[in-house]
Design a protein around this motif. Structure first.
Motif, PDB file in Angstrom:
ATOM      1  N   CYS A  33       0.757  -0.612  -0.300  1.00 32.32           N
ATOM      2  CA  CYS A  33       0.198  -0.111   0.662  1.00 32.32           C
ATOM      3  C   CYS A  33       0.815   1.586   0.084  1.00 32.32           C
ATOM      4  O   CYS A  33       1.436   1.435   0.580  1.00 32.32           O
ATOM      5  CB  CYS A  33      -0.667  -0.036   1.404  1.00 32.32           C
ATOM      6  SG  CYS A  33      -2.060   0.962   1.944  1.00 32.32           S
ATOM      7  N   PHE A  34       0.270   1.932  -1.086  1.00 35.05           N
ATOM      8  CA  PHE A  34       1.220   3.435  -0.732  1.00 35.05           C
ATOM      9  C   PHE A  34       0.180   4.448  -0.860  1.00 35.05           C
ATOM     10  O   PHE A  34      -0.987   4.679  -1.052  1.00 35.05           O
ATOM     11  CB  PHE A  34       1.908   3.503  -2.392  1.00 35.05           C
ATOM     12  CG  PHE A  34       2.432   3.258  -3.533  1.00 35.05           C
ATOM     13  CD1 PHE A  34       3.768   3.702  -3.057  1.00 35.05           C
ATOM     14  CD2 PHE A  34       2.700   2.169  -3.908  1.00 35.05           C
ATOM     15  CE1 PHE A  34       5.214   2.037  -3.385  1.00 35.05           C
ATOM     16  CE2 PHE A  34       3.906   0.947  -3.808  1.00 35.05           C
ATOM     17  CZ  PHE A  34       4.558   0.632  -3.574  1.00 35.05           C
ATOM     18  N   GLU A  67       7.279   1.714   6.407  1.00 37.21           N
ATOM     19  CA  GLU A  67       8.344   1.549   6.572  1.00 37.21           C
ATOM     20  C   GLU A  67       8.884   3.765   7.215  1.00 37.21           C
ATOM     21  O   GLU A  67       8.024   4.203   7.075  1.00 37.21           O
ATOM     22  CB  GLU A  67       8.562   2.281   4.944  1.00 37.21           C
ATOM     23  CG  GLU A  67       9.612   2.784   4.310  1.00 37.21           C
ATOM     24  CD  GLU A  67       9.955   2.615   2.965  1.00 37.21           C
ATOM     25  OE1 GLU A  67      10.960   2.987   2.525  1.00 37.21           O
ATOM     26  OE2 GLU A  67       9.508   2.729   1.915  1.00 37.21           O
TER      27      GLU A  67
END
Length: 79
Positions: A33-34, A67
């Motif tokens: 998922c961005f 991240e």
């Protein structure tokens, strides 16, 4: 409406979380998922932790990685 001015909307954050959860329940293996910024990522992660949604995703997927700012390092290509 996912424009930046709506990024603090709890409803938007919850709706995005439910969409990610739905994808995780339908897609075998991994899901990537961005989001448009680290600031948005931090908002979503905080909200999803608070609401328990992140735990629901973890129940479906063996690993959930958020991240860190600065990425994985190394900048670019393989190896």
């Amino acid at each position: 409406d996912t424009r930046y001015r709506n990024a603090d909307s709890m409803r938007l954050q919850d709706d995005l979380g439910e969409a990610v959860l739905a994808a995780c329940s339908l897609i075998p293996d991994g899901v990537l998922c961005f989001v448009p910024s680290y600031a948005m990522l931090a908002r979503l992660a905080e909200r999803w932790r608070a609401t328990g949604l992140l735990d629901r995703v973890r129940h479906l997927k063996s690993a959930v990685v958020v991240e860190p700012r600065g990425g994985g390092g190394g900048g670019g290509g393989g190896g």
